[in-house]
Scaffold this motif. Structure first.
Motif, mmCIF file in Angstrom:
data_model
loop_
_atom_site.group_PDB
_atom_site.id
_atom_site.type_symbol
_atom_site.label_atom_id
_atom_site.label_comp_id
_atom_site.label_asym_id
_atom_site.label_seq_id
_atom_site.Cartn_x
_atom_site.Cartn_y
_atom_site.Cartn_z
ATOM 1 N N GLU A 14 0.767 -1.196 0.004
ATOM 2 C CA GLU A 14 0.118 0.029 -0.116
ATOM 3 C C GLU A 14 1.037 1.229 0.061
ATOM 4 O O GLU A 14 0.786 2.140 -0.581
ATOM 5 N N ASP A 66 -13.274 2.928 5.398
ATOM 6 C CA ASP A 66 -13.871 2.358 4.390
ATOM 7 C C ASP A 66 -15.366 2.092 4.505
ATOM 8 O O ASP A 66 -16.081 2.368 3.481
ATOM 9 N N GLY A 129 -9.602 -3.812 10.783
ATOM 10 C CA GLY A 129 -9.301 -4.990 9.758
ATOM 11 C C GLY A 129 -7.994 -5.414 9.981
ATOM 12 O O GLY A 129 -7.548 -6.050 11.019
ATOM 13 N N ASP A 157 -12.592 -5.999 4.706
ATOM 14 C CA ASP A 157 -11.322 -6.382 4.731
ATOM 15 C C ASP A 157 -11.151 -7.798 5.447
ATOM 16 O O ASP A 157 -10.636 -8.772 5.064
HETATM 17 N N1 LIG Z 1 -3.889 1.575 4.371
HETATM 18 C C1 LIG Z 1 -4.343 1.897 3.110
HETATM 19 O O1 LIG Z 1 -3.860 2.388 2.070
HETATM 20 C C2 LIG Z 1 -5.681 1.333 2.965
HETATM 21 C C3 LIG Z 1 -6.229 0.743 3.843
HETATM 22 N N2 LIG Z 1 -7.538 0.430 4.013
HETATM 23 C C4 LIG Z 1 -8.306 -0.119 4.984
HETATM 24 O O2 LIG Z 1 -7.735 0.289 6.294
HETATM 25 C C5 LIG Z 1 -7.568 -0.894 7.264
HETATM 26 C C6 LIG Z 1 -6.155 -0.674 8.057
HETATM 27 O O3 LIG Z 1 -6.451 0.570 8.643
HETATM 28 P P1 LIG Z 1 -5.836 0.846 10.023
HETATM 29 O O4 LIG Z 1 -4.193 0.538 10.030
HETATM 30 O O5 LIG Z 1 -6.185 2.292 10.537
HETATM 31 O O6 LIG Z 1 -6.368 -0.214 11.080
HETATM 32 P P2 LIG Z 1 -7.896 -0.797 11.561
HETATM 33 O O7 LIG Z 1 -8.982 0.111 11.196
HETATM 34 O O8 LIG Z 1 -8.077 -2.143 11.036
HETATM 35 O O9 LIG Z 1 -7.653 -0.980 12.952
HETATM 36 C C7 LIG Z 1 -7.068 0.188 14.000
HETATM 37 C C8 LIG Z 1 -7.825 0.784 14.745
HETATM 38 O O10 LIG Z 1 -8.846 -0.016 15.446
HETATM 39 C C9 LIG Z 1 -8.429 -0.136 16.856
HETATM 40 N N3 LIG Z 1 -9.172 -1.465 17.386
HETATM 41 C C10 LIG Z 1 -8.578 -2.650 16.861
HETATM 42 N N4 LIG Z 1 -9.539 -3.472 17.352
HETATM 43 C C11 LIG Z 1 -10.184 -3.122 17.960
HETATM 44 C C12 LIG Z 1 -11.396 -3.861 18.528
HETATM 45 N N5 LIG Z 1 -11.572 -5.099 18.540
HETATM 46 N N6 LIG Z 1 -12.447 -2.945 18.991
HETATM 47 C C13 LIG Z 1 -12.328 -1.503 18.661
HETATM 48 N N7 LIG Z 1 -11.255 -0.928 18.085
HETATM 49 C C14 LIG Z 1 -10.361 -1.842 17.733
HETATM 50 C C15 LIG Z 1 -7.257 0.109 16.922
HETATM 51 O O11 LIG Z 1 -7.199 0.636 18.353
HETATM 52 C C16 LIG Z 1 -6.839 1.144 16.163
HETATM 53 O O12 LIG Z 1 -7.446 2.463 16.294
HETATM 54 C C17 LIG Z 1 -7.447 -2.112 6.173
HETATM 55 O O13 LIG Z 1 -7.881 -3.271 6.930
HETATM 56 C C18 LIG Z 1 -8.604 -1.614 5.331
HETATM 57 O O14 LIG Z 1 -10.080 -1.860 5.542
HETATM 58 C C19 LIG Z 1 -8.288 0.459 2.650
HETATM 59 O O15 LIG Z 1 -8.938 1.513 2.849
HETATM 60 C C20 LIG Z 1 -7.222 0.283 1.498
HETATM 61 C C21 LIG Z 1 -6.227 1.310 1.597
#
Ligand SMILES: NC(=O)C1=CN([C@@H]2O[C@H](COP(=O)(O)OP(=O)(O)OC[C@H]3O[C@@H](n4cnc5c(N)ncnc54)[C@H](O)[C@@H]3O)[C@@H](O)[C@H]2O)[C@@H](O)CC1
Length: 480
Positions: A14, A66, A129, A157
């Protein structure tokens, strides 16, 4: 073949792709793809989408972003969308865009949050995710509404509460009907127990492909197996298609030998040689007249691969056979009792000069190497490093690793196979593949594929001999 990438690899890809795309572009691609998958599925379930209701579970990270941006597309198709924020934060800009498009926002702790979920036709799980690494804590009423709804539950995801890299499921993990995976297959989508929580996985291409290298796992499919499974050529003879030697069975478990030889012989090697006591040979030849008997390895004659272990017992005679087999200069697969015998002596496997396959279930694995743990792929890789052997860990997702090689995961089969004797058939099938000359890891993974596919194609309750009965028709199709 399906390649599977872990979160570090996906995030690195990414990051590289972002160098060539406008800010936010990847999230827009993901959200649009997610919305399309949901709309298609909703359409096929309800005959239309206009007037439907959707509830978004929105976490603080990219996953929640997303979900919110996909909500914008759903709103444009006449769906009433309500977002429930899990926590106070949400992805920058996404909430505002969602509200501008007409979406409504509440908190997961709101008194009417569970009602919003139960009234929805579509629930989108965007709590976490790739960043999911802990249990999901929702108000009981909301968790109950998600667990009991007839709505389409779609994970963004990955289902929240599963570890994307290991396949571990934490408490409260969401059980989705469908998962829209962005840009790559993730380990949790092919590994138990998380695989079951993903439901039907839909691939949403966001352009990561050229930036992904060296997958963590590969999953072989039917076309791969058809391409690699050896078939006879016009000038084949019984020695060129491989001779399998089988050492299996005992007075206590005579059927294990019959199952193992059956699995081997019906996988169509040139010949199967059975080594055992005279009465055991008599039993085998009665069941499989094409098998050839001998009373010792030394007297068996030319053999291209050996299957050693199913039902052979663990007495002194069995121990001595296993010990002396370590010096055989052809591939050997050790299964069942042979693994128990080797568990006190794992490091001697390093003495083997020819390829070796170990096929433990989790109990046998624990005896050999210690408990499998939360990251089964890493456990199996460590076992291959220690022994120099190909290790096939049987289970709801079978994992096959080779020293220095890529990990293969098999997806065929089901709990139908949890019945006596099926493992004996598997080792016979793998023995035939080894004898035909397939590389050890491929032979093991292809054998697991065929074995699982036989169970999948069998109607009704399954016993081990059914697998052998299904083999000729399966092989005929495979080699057509
Ligand atoms: N990085 C990119 O360029 C892209 C990312 N994408 C999306 O971004 C996601 C990854 O985003 P992030 O790195 O922000 O990580 P996530 O959004 O998957 O999760 C991280 C956040 O969620 C919280 N969290 C984790 N487990 C939890 C739970 N059980 N209950 C409540 N909160 C919880 C964490 O404390 C943290 O703040 C991917 O899975 C995908 O869905 C897509 O938009 C594609 C592009």
């Amino acid at each position: 073949m399906r390649s599977v990438y872990d979160s570090t690899q996906v995030r690195a890809a990414e990051a590289r792709l972002k160098e060539f795309t406008a800010p936010g572009e990847l999230m827009q691609r993901a959200a649009y793809g997610l919305a399309n998958e949901c709309l298609n599925e909703l359409h096929s379930r309800r005959g239309g989408v206009y007037g439907a209701r959707a509830a978004l579970l929105v976490g603080p990270g990219g996953n929640g972003g997303d979900a919110l941006y996909s909500g914008v597309w759903l709103l444009r198709r006449g769906i009433a969308v309500h977002a429930l924020l899990v926590g106070v934060k949400s992805y920058p800009g996404a909430r505002e865009a969602f509200v501008r498009a007409g979406g409504t926002v509440g908190a997961i702790s709101d008194a009417d949050a569970a009602t919003a979920v139960s009234r929805a036709d579509l629930v989108i799980d965007g709590i976490a995710g790739l960043g999911s690494s802990r249990s999901v804590e929702l108000p009981d009423s909301v968790a109950e509404a998600i667990a009991t709804t007839d709505a389409l539950v779609c994970a963004v995801d990955l289902p929240s509460g599963v570890n994307g890299d290991t396949g571990q499921a934490y408490d409260g993990a969401i059980h989705a009907d469908m998962t829209a995976t962005f840009g790559a297959w993730k380990p949790a989508q092919v590994l138990a127990p998380a695989r079951r929580l993903c439901g039907d996985v839909r691939f949403v291409d966001i352009g990561l492909g050229p930036h992904l290298t060296d997958p963590r796992i590969d999953v072989l499919d039917y076309a791969d197996i058809a391409a690699i499974w050896p078939g006879p050529s016009y000038d084949s003879h019984k020695y060129s298609t491989g001779v399998v030697g089988v050492i299996a069975g005992s007075a206590q478990y005579p059927g294990a030998a019959v199952m193992c030889v059956g699995g081997a012989i019906r996988s169509k090697p040139g010949m199967v040689r059975y080594v055992g006591a005279p009465d055991a040979i008599e039993r085998i030849v009665a069941a499989w007249p094409a098998a050839v008997g001998a009373t010792s390895i030394d007297d068996a004659g030319r053999t291209n691969a050996w299957v050693i272990g199913p039902g052979m017992g663990t007495d002194d005679a069995a121990r001595s056979v296993v010990r002396s087999s370590l010096s055989l200069d052809v591939p050997v697969i050790y299964d069942a009792d042979a693994l128990t015998i080797l568990s006190g002596d794992v490091d001697r496997l390093r003495e083997r000069q020819a390829p070796t396959v170990l096929t433990p279930h989790s109990g046998e694995f624990a005896r050999l190497f210690g408990e499998v743990g939360d990251d089964p792929v890493e456990s199996v890789k460590a076992a291959t490093r220690r022994t120099g052997c190909v290790v096939l860990l049987k289970g709801p997702s079978t994992i096959v690793a080779a020293p220095g090689g890529r990990v293969l995961v098999n997806e065929t089969g089901s709990s139908k196979l949890a019945t006596a004797g099926t493992g004996d058939v598997l080792s016979g099938i793998i023995g035939a593949a080894l004898a035909a000359g397939l590389p050890a890891q491929i032979a093991a993974a292809a054998g697991a594929y065929v074995h699982g596919a036989l169970a999948d194609q069998h109607d009704g309750p399954l016993i081990a001999p059914d697998l052998i009965d299904e083999l000729p028709a399966f092989m005929a199709r495979l080699q057509a």
